[in-house]
Motif scaffolding. Sequence first.
Motif, mmCIF file in Angstrom:
data_model
loop_
_atom_site.group_PDB
_atom_site.id
_atom_site.type_symbol
_atom_site.label_atom_id
_atom_site.label_comp_id
_atom_site.label_asym_id
_atom_site.label_seq_id
_atom_site.Cartn_x
_atom_site.Cartn_y
_atom_site.Cartn_z
ATOM 1 N N GLY A 1 0.950 -1.083 -0.069
ATOM 2 C CA GLY A 1 -0.001 0.072 -0.008
ATOM 3 C C GLY A 1 0.841 1.291 -0.152
ATOM 4 O O GLY A 1 2.018 1.263 -0.430
ATOM 5 N N GLY A 2 0.468 2.339 0.565
ATOM 6 C CA GLY A 2 1.102 3.557 0.496
ATOM 7 C C GLY A 2 0.595 4.340 1.872
ATOM 8 O O GLY A 2 -0.563 4.215 2.423
ATOM 9 N N ARG A 3 1.163 5.528 1.925
ATOM 10 C CA ARG A 3 0.709 6.461 2.800
ATOM 11 C C ARG A 3 1.319 8.029 2.345
ATOM 12 O O ARG A 3 2.335 8.212 1.700
ATOM 13 N N THR A 4 0.218 8.971 2.419
ATOM 14 C CA THR A 4 0.738 10.419 2.204
ATOM 15 C C THR A 4 0.686 11.137 3.593
ATOM 16 O O THR A 4 -0.591 11.043 4.496
ATOM 17 N N LEU A 5 1.588 12.012 3.796
ATOM 18 C CA LEU A 5 1.526 12.831 4.981
ATOM 19 C C LEU A 5 1.494 14.313 4.312
ATOM 20 O O LEU A 5 1.879 14.559 3.533
ATOM 21 N N PRO A 6 0.639 14.902 5.186
ATOM 22 C CA PRO A 6 0.186 16.493 4.874
ATOM 23 C C PRO A 6 1.258 17.068 5.295
ATOM 24 O O PRO A 6 2.199 16.893 6.011
ATOM 25 N N VAL B 1 -5.407 12.987 1.730
ATOM 26 C CA VAL B 1 -4.088 11.938 1.794
ATOM 27 C C VAL B 1 -4.562 10.641 1.338
ATOM 28 O O VAL B 1 -3.814 10.151 0.529
ATOM 29 N N VAL B 2 -5.699 10.113 1.454
ATOM 30 C CA VAL B 2 -6.308 8.705 0.870
ATOM 31 C C VAL B 2 -6.182 9.074 -0.722
ATOM 32 O O VAL B 2 -5.840 8.080 -1.454
ATOM 33 N N ALA B 3 -6.941 10.106 -1.319
ATOM 34 C CA ALA B 3 -7.076 10.231 -2.439
ATOM 35 C C ALA B 3 -5.627 10.494 -3.438
ATOM 36 O O ALA B 3 -5.418 9.817 -4.234
ATOM 37 N N ARG B 4 -4.571 11.303 -2.508
ATOM 38 C CA ARG B 4 -3.528 11.238 -3.069
ATOM 39 C C ARG B 4 -2.727 10.141 -3.274
ATOM 40 O O ARG B 4 -1.999 9.800 -4.276
ATOM 41 N N THR B 5 -2.923 9.182 -2.027
ATOM 42 C CA THR B 5 -2.060 8.043 -2.162
ATOM 43 C C THR B 5 -2.564 6.992 -3.273
ATOM 44 O O THR B 5 -1.739 6.514 -4.011
ATOM 45 N N GLN B 6 -3.868 6.887 -3.406
ATOM 46 C CA GLN B 6 -4.401 6.149 -4.430
ATOM 47 C C GLN B 6 -4.049 6.603 -5.918
ATOM 48 O O GLN B 6 -3.726 5.828 -6.795
ATOM 49 N N ALA B 7 -4.046 7.922 -6.056
ATOM 50 C CA ALA B 7 -3.767 8.364 -7.404
ATOM 51 C C ALA B 7 -2.059 8.278 -7.558
ATOM 52 O O ALA B 7 -1.778 8.094 -8.896
ATOM 53 N N ALA C 1 -12.149 9.390 -6.354
ATOM 54 C CA ALA C 1 -12.774 10.697 -6.543
ATOM 55 C C ALA C 1 -11.877 12.109 -6.136
ATOM 56 O O ALA C 1 -11.110 11.693 -4.986
ATOM 57 N N ALA C 2 -11.895 12.962 -6.594
ATOM 58 C CA ALA C 2 -11.130 14.077 -6.168
ATOM 59 C C ALA C 2 -11.710 14.640 -4.855
ATOM 60 O O ALA C 2 -12.950 14.871 -4.719
ATOM 61 N N PRO C 3 -10.895 14.823 -3.983
ATOM 62 C CA PRO C 3 -11.393 15.327 -2.545
ATOM 63 C C PRO C 3 -11.890 16.656 -2.692
ATOM 64 O O PRO C 3 -11.626 17.377 -3.511
ATOM 65 N N PRO C 4 -13.039 16.912 -1.805
ATOM 66 C CA PRO C 4 -14.053 18.504 -1.862
ATOM 67 C C PRO C 4 -13.010 19.590 -1.729
ATOM 68 O O PRO C 4 -13.165 20.592 -2.101
ATOM 69 N N TRP C 5 -11.801 19.212 -0.824
ATOM 70 C CA TRP C 5 -10.879 20.271 -0.263
ATOM 71 C C TRP C 5 -9.447 19.553 -0.254
ATOM 72 O O TRP C 5 -9.190 18.688 -0.094
ATOM 73 N N PRO C 6 -8.510 20.742 -0.547
ATOM 74 C CA PRO C 6 -8.665 21.973 -0.934
ATOM 75 C C PRO C 6 -8.942 22.222 -2.146
ATOM 76 O O PRO C 6 -9.096 21.456 -2.965
#
Length: 461
Positions: A199-204, A228-234, A245-250
């Motif tokens: 898997g993966g992980r994204t840190l803000p 961070v979930v959407a970024r990791t999947q992308a 799906a693109a997150p609503p924010w930012p």
Amino acid sequence: MKSPSRWIGLLAKPAIFASVIGFLSFFGLADQIAGFSANLGEKDRIVRWSAVLSGATRDAIPVTLIDIDAATMALLGHPQRAPRDLVAGLLSLAVAKRASGIFLDMDTSQQGSPAGDQALLAFVSAYPGNAPPLALARRLGPVDQAGGGEEALAEQPSILDAAVREHANILWATSISRIDEDRVVRRWELSQTFCKPDGGRTLPSPQLFAAAVASAHPRPLSDIQAFVVARTQAICGPGAATAPAAPPWPRNPDQRAAIAFLIADGPDLAAPQFIRRDGQNVLLFRRVSARAVMTSTGTVVSARAVADDLLRDRFVIIGASHAESMDGHLTPIGFLPGALIVANAVATAPAVLSGQPLGAAGATLIALALFGALMAITSRLRALAASVVVAVAVLGSLMALGRIFAPSTAGDIVLAALGMVAFLSTLEGLYTTGKDWRARGWRALLKPEKPRPAQGTGDVA
């Protein structure tokens, strides 16, 4: 043979110019004028103008930096690193004063003194669920120090890992600044993603964290989690059957935005800046030496001894600027400690993340339109008039574009348009010189001679 009066006429203008330049040089003004002229086209000058003119302070976040500086380290006897029991005390002070959010910009990957580590671990383990959201800096290092992988950097373990997992209002963040080829920091990373076989992980970044929890309209931490979930999947799962799906924010998830440097190092470098917050004028940035909130024995004073307006409803950064921290970088406004760079990025993060998104193609088209307008307006003007028009157009463009898009995007567009103007001017100069060379030879490198006035022939009877 030329008459003496003609020689005087030819030499008068150079002599006057030389006298003026000599007078200015005698008083040291010539170097200042030359420096100002050179800086008009400097990239960092445009960066500074963009920060001031393009609305970088809209919805800005008031920031307080609790600085473990040289005076603090001197009081503590110059230890190798800041004691972690002191860090725990500073965190407790920020919590007690109800900061809007807290970022600890310190490395916790290595063990310190047993007493200090135990104090910090106990504080994080008992962190209240209703306390301000807390972000901890995650140290990154080479992959071979973190168990392998394909990415260039990987997360380093921390003494606080087990304690952080138990709290929903504590998360890890990465504070990464982009260093350009000239070793100057001008941009920051919005997030950092680590892909692994399982898997993966994204840190803000602290900017993303602060924009969520400390902006004028705070958002829940679940919005950061969705991002961070959407970024990791992308990044880590681009071959998935369904795209995330693109997150609503930012609204504008610019991964490498330019930092709007508004906060310099030192109280005398710039006047205090105020922003509007909840109908009141609020100081944008406060810097408090940790020494100022400590007793003579090195412990942190009680919360009652600290004024509310230093920390309450402000985003608090706890960092270090002392020499032993080895955390300083060149920036467009001088040499700054890392915690102060984070403060600049955090304060203006809402303006970047709330701007209208604009891709590379859109930015190029706007830059081309601005370039065309500049060339159309200045094509018939002399150099001095053209430079004034270009300067006014640049300032107006930064103000207009910065309020539609992110301030960093406005600066990039203006820089691109100025680069096009300079390139075209160079091409025009080369074309004119090449055209004259065929007729005049090397004399094409000289200024064209002024036409002599026609001499009257008189009336013929």
